[in-house]
Design a protein around this motif. Structure first.
Motif, PDB file in Angstrom:
ATOM      1  N   LEU A 161       0.302  -1.095   0.078  1.00  0.00           N
ATOM      2  CA  LEU A 161       0.484   0.277  -0.054  1.00  0.00           C
ATOM      3  C   LEU A 161       0.971   1.061   0.268  1.00  0.00           C
ATOM      4  O   LEU A 161       0.809   2.353  -1.161  1.00  0.00           O
ATOM      5  CB  LEU A 161      -0.608  -0.354   1.254  1.00  0.00           C
ATOM      6  CG  LEU A 161      -2.191  -1.115   1.194  1.00  0.00           C
ATOM      7  CD1 LEU A 161      -2.740  -1.108   2.710  1.00  0.00           C
ATOM      8  CD2 LEU A 161      -3.338  -0.863   0.118  1.00  0.00           C
ATOM      9  N   MET A 176      -5.100   2.301  -3.761  1.00  0.00           N
ATOM     10  CA  MET A 176      -4.755   1.672  -2.200  1.00  0.00           C
ATOM     11  C   MET A 176      -6.315   0.131  -2.737  1.00  0.00           C
ATOM     12  O   MET A 176      -6.160  -1.158  -2.436  1.00  0.00           O
ATOM     13  CB  MET A 176      -4.999   2.095  -1.366  1.00  0.00           C
ATOM     14  CG  MET A 176      -4.259   2.281  -0.460  1.00  0.00           C
ATOM     15  SD  MET A 176      -4.069   3.669   0.875  1.00  0.00           S
ATOM     16  CE  MET A 176      -3.060   4.189   1.166  1.00  0.00           C
ATOM     17  N   GLY A 177      -7.204   1.134  -3.621  1.00  0.00           N
ATOM     18  CA  GLY A 177      -8.491  -0.095  -3.745  1.00  0.00           C
ATOM     19  C   GLY A 177      -8.537  -0.510  -4.558  1.00  0.00           C
ATOM     20  O   GLY A 177      -8.606  -1.867  -4.683  1.00  0.00           O
ATOM     21  N   LEU A 180      -6.015  -3.413  -3.687  1.00  0.00           N
ATOM     22  CA  LEU A 180      -6.150  -4.379  -2.949  1.00  0.00           C
ATOM     23  C   LEU A 180      -7.000  -5.503  -3.258  1.00  0.00           C
ATOM     24  O   LEU A 180      -7.842  -6.258  -2.598  1.00  0.00           O
ATOM     25  CB  LEU A 180      -6.897  -3.802  -1.701  1.00  0.00           C
ATOM     26  CG  LEU A 180      -6.255  -3.321  -0.297  1.00  0.00           C
ATOM     27  CD1 LEU A 180      -7.103  -1.828   0.372  1.00  0.00           C
ATOM     28  CD2 LEU A 180      -5.872  -3.914   0.444  1.00  0.00           C
ATOM     29  N   ARG A 380     -13.109  -3.302  -3.999  1.00  0.00           N
ATOM     30  CA  ARG A 380     -12.413  -2.426  -2.805  1.00  0.00           C
ATOM     31  C   ARG A 380     -11.489  -1.420  -4.060  1.00  0.00           C
ATOM     32  O   ARG A 380     -11.955   0.106  -3.388  1.00  0.00           O
ATOM     33  CB  ARG A 380     -11.129  -3.083  -2.889  1.00  0.00           C
ATOM     34  CG  ARG A 380     -11.548  -4.403  -1.573  1.00  0.00           C
ATOM     35  CD  ARG A 380     -10.497  -5.653  -1.791  1.00  0.00           C
ATOM     36  NE  ARG A 380      -9.926  -6.402  -1.072  1.00  0.00           N
ATOM     37  CZ  ARG A 380     -10.035  -7.007   0.102  1.00  0.00           C
ATOM     38  NH1 ARG A 380      -8.819  -6.456   0.850  1.00  0.00           N
ATOM     39  NH2 ARG A 380     -10.236  -8.277   0.838  1.00  0.00           N
ATOM     40  N   TRP A 383     -15.076   1.310  -3.711  1.00  0.00           N
ATOM     41  CA  TRP A 383     -14.387   1.775  -2.163  1.00  0.00           C
ATOM     42  C   TRP A 383     -14.025   3.064  -2.351  1.00  0.00           C
ATOM     43  O   TRP A 383     -14.467   3.862  -1.627  1.00  0.00           O
ATOM     44  CB  TRP A 383     -15.165   0.741  -0.822  1.00  0.00           C
ATOM     45  CG  TRP A 383     -15.872  -0.087  -1.048  1.00  0.00           C
ATOM     46  CD1 TRP A 383     -15.973  -1.367  -0.727  1.00  0.00           C
ATOM     47  CD2 TRP A 383     -17.460  -0.212  -1.103  1.00  0.00           C
ATOM     48  NE1 TRP A 383     -16.424  -1.989  -0.994  1.00  0.00           N
ATOM     49  CE2 TRP A 383     -18.303  -1.321  -0.864  1.00  0.00           C
ATOM     50  CE3 TRP A 383     -17.977   1.087  -1.516  1.00  0.00           C
ATOM     51  CZ2 TRP A 383     -19.715  -1.451  -1.005  1.00  0.00           C
ATOM     52  CZ3 TRP A 383     -19.420   0.752  -1.292  1.00  0.00           C
ATOM     53  CH2 TRP A 383     -19.958  -0.301  -1.519  1.00  0.00           C
ATOM     54  N   GLY A 384     -12.598   2.914  -2.532  1.00  0.00           N
ATOM     55  CA  GLY A 384     -11.492   3.674  -2.747  1.00  0.00           C
ATOM     56  C   GLY A 384     -11.676   4.786  -3.479  1.00  0.00           C
ATOM     57  O   GLY A 384     -11.731   5.722  -3.366  1.00  0.00           O
ATOM     58  N   CYS A 433     -15.130  -5.856   2.439  1.00  0.00           N
ATOM     59  CA  CYS A 433     -14.475  -5.487   1.543  1.00  0.00           C
ATOM     60  C   CYS A 433     -13.650  -4.004   1.481  1.00  0.00           C
ATOM     61  O   CYS A 433     -13.260  -3.766   1.905  1.00  0.00           O
ATOM     62  CB  CYS A 433     -14.021  -6.253   0.572  1.00  0.00           C
ATOM     63  SG  CYS A 433     -14.726  -4.869  -0.517  1.00  0.00           S
ATOM     64  N   SER A 434     -15.024  -3.359   2.555  1.00  0.00           N
ATOM     65  CA  SER A 434     -14.773  -2.149   2.395  1.00  0.00           C
ATOM     66  C   SER A 434     -14.236  -1.416   4.142  1.00  0.00           C
ATOM     67  O   SER A 434     -13.241  -0.628   3.711  1.00  0.00           O
ATOM     68  CB  SER A 434     -16.348  -1.654   1.969  1.00  0.00           C
ATOM     69  OG  SER A 434     -16.623  -1.493   3.855  1.00  0.00           O
ATOM     70  N   THR A 437     -10.216  -1.311   2.939  1.00  0.00           N
ATOM     71  CA  THR A 437      -9.944  -1.103   1.953  1.00  0.00           C
ATOM     72  C   THR A 437      -9.849   0.205   2.707  1.00  0.00           C
ATOM     73  O   THR A 437      -8.596   1.521   2.079  1.00  0.00           O
ATOM     74  CB  THR A 437     -10.750  -0.561   1.116  1.00  0.00           C
ATOM     75  OG1 THR A 437     -10.732  -1.737   0.388  1.00  0.00           O
ATOM     76  CG2 THR A 437     -10.143   0.762  -0.231  1.00  0.00           C
TER      77      THR A 437
END
Length: 527
Positions: A161, A176-177, A180, A380, A383-384, A433-434, A437
């Motif tokens: 990350l 990052m999302g 991931l 992921r 949400w990112g 999964c959020s 993230t």
């Protein structure tokens, strides 16, 4: 006199021209036109993605558990149940969370590739060692799969990350999302691969003990040990290859911030407002009821100490580890993830074991695991991206609320059938999964990037307790209240996490002024 004046004027024009040329050259070298930088950043991010794919094995335990538990019952431990092997998954989480702070401190003292190579060695020891351990005893597999198996993610998770965000700091939430996603994509691949390798003929469990069912067929059980050898070979080869491309960007941190300013011209204009001007403009508008106070305004503006757009403005202070643990935000994040883990542990490790109680189709259950892995992967980056747009705290709060509702109604799938079970499991993994993230985004926003590995590792110690407690109470809860008792406990943990999330600081944990509001706010100030 006149000659001196002309010389100064000529010297000034030359200096101004050289400054413009330098700025243009920096834009040329470090800006959007630098194809080498973009190619290197793409190679690093893709490599981090595939390295994290190997860490997706953490999310395959729910699919692997029926095979592993059945093998242990048949080989040496006749009384092993699913609630007993839950200790393996929870021990893996405990080890990972306990090692992360130590690994985070060590990460800044060695080269990135060497640090990740050490993680690859632990991964090899985990998988190749499990080939021997599963044939020995439950305690041996608990050591290799649980204890050693939790170490690699402490090396790979935060480091990948940090490296990826360093290459594209202006899009940290999306980056990052995106990487991931590797956890979800990896889980999708390894779930399918292990089911195909161990039970390609779709044999069904033929031994019923209470409400649980187990395999006794040698065609399934004999392939469990060699499955670890196969996975170990694949993982070692992939990690050694992709580690060759992972490195930190050559530019300094200040130069990266300049790239952000070049690529984000609109945000740069807002950030360029000095503190005195902000105070003056706020003082003019104090009479308006809808304007925030000077303190709140300065805290929520990009470039302030609470800037959620880390890397998009003036450099925000970086908290050292001893400073981080003294803040209220740290302990609130820790407690929020602790209670959320109480809710997610049962879902991740036992959803397939619960599904087997009313679905007699192993390939369908494996398909559910694979579909949930896809949701885990797709969610992921989504949400990112939403975190970059609306703030990490707000997105995590919405996802926690949805997950709590899903867990509270999960046992209704026993009545509604297999396709409702598929829908519920996929929806739970999509929202679950959020957590993984949003947490690094909030830690980065609250405590800075310089000591991210150490701070992220310390926050992650929530798992040392949050993963042990479900394993301790799983058997008593299941014996007393059945599956309903397990998932009701999960609901209580998730609901407590929502309450703690709502108490977090609005600005400091990833919810700053949304970008589409910045222009309106700037215009109102100028008026």
């Amino acid at each position: 006199m006149e000659t001196d004046h002309l010389l100064k004027k000529d010297r000034g024009s030359r200096d101004e021209k050289e400054s413009e040329e330098t700025e243009d050259s920096e834009t040329e070298i470090y800006g959007q036109r630098d194809w080498k930088y973009r190619a290197c950043s793409a190679a690093v991010i893709v490599s981090c993605f595939f390295v994290l794919c190997t860490q997706g094995i953490e999310f395959t335990f729910g699919n692997m558990n029926p095979y592993l538990t059945s093998y242990l019952r048949n080989a040496s431990q006749d009384d092993v149940e699913y609630t007993d092997t839950l200790w393996i998954a929870q021990t893996m989480s405990v080890t990972s969370c306990a090692v992360q702070p130590l690994a985070g401190v060590f990460a800044n003292r060695v080269p990135v590739r060497l640090f990740l190579f050490l993680g690859a060695l632990f991964q090899a020891a985990f998988l190749f060692g499990s080939y021997w351990a599963v044939r020995t005893s439950f305690w041996a597999i608990l050591l290799t799969y649980g204890v050693i198996g939790g170490v690699p993610s402490a090396f790979f998770y935060a480091t990948c990350l940090r490296v990826s965000a360093a290459w594209l700091p202006e899009k940290k939430g999306l980056v990052m999302g995106g990487i991931l996603m590797g956890y979800g994509i990896g889980a999708f691949m390894w779930n399918g691969l292990t089911t195909w390798y161990i039970n390609r003929d779709n044999l069904q469990p033929d031994l019923k003990v209470g409400v649980d069912v187990y395999y006794t067929q040698n065609a399934v059980l004999d392939k469990v040990p060699s499955c670890f050898l196969m996975l170990g070979t694949v993982f070692a080869s992939a990690q050694l290859f992709f580690l060759l491309f992972i490195r930190m960007p050559p530019a300094s941190r200040a130069r990266v911030q300049r790239v952000v300013a070049i690529n984000q011209a609109q945000v740069q204009r807002v950030v360029a407002i000095n503190q005195a001007r902000v105070q003056r403009v706020v003082a003019i508008n104090q009479a308006q009821d809808d304007m925030p106070s000077a303190k709140e305004d300065s805290q929520c503006l990009p470039g302030s100490n609470s800037d959620a757009f880390a890397g998009e403005g003036r450099e925000k202070p970086d908290y050292k580890l001893k400073q981080t643990i003294k803040t209220r935000v740290f302990w609130t994040l820790w407690a929020m993830m602790f209670f959320s883990t109480l809710g997610t542990s049962f879902v991740i490790a036992l959803f397939k074991a619960y599904g087997q109680t009313f679905i007699a189709d192993d390939h369908f259950l494996a398909s559910v695991a694979m579909a949930s892995s896809v949701c885990n992967a797709v969610g992921r980056p989504v949400w990112g991206l939403l975190a970059d747009r609306f703030g990490a705290r707000m997105v995590s709060l919405v996802c926690q609320s949805l997950l709590t509702i899903l867990v509270a109604t999960f046992t209704s799938c026993h009545v509604t059938g297999r396709y409702a079970f598929l829908l519920w499991v996929c929806a739970m993994f999509l929202t679950m999964c959020s957590f993984f993230t949003m947490l690094p985004v909030m830690v980065l926003a609250a405590f800075g990037s310089r000591n991210f590995n150490a701070n992220m590792g310390m926050v992650s110690t929530y798992g040392t307790v949050g993963s042990v407690l479900p394993a301790l109470i799983a058997s008593p809860l299941k014996d007393a209240f059945g599956w309903n008792g397990l998932f009701f406990f999960a609901f209580v943990g998730l609901f407590t996490g929502i309450v703690l999330n709502m108490s977090l600081d609005w600005c400091q944990c990833g919810d700053s002024i949304p970008r589409h509001m910045l222009d309106d706010l700037s215009i109102r100030r100028k008026r």
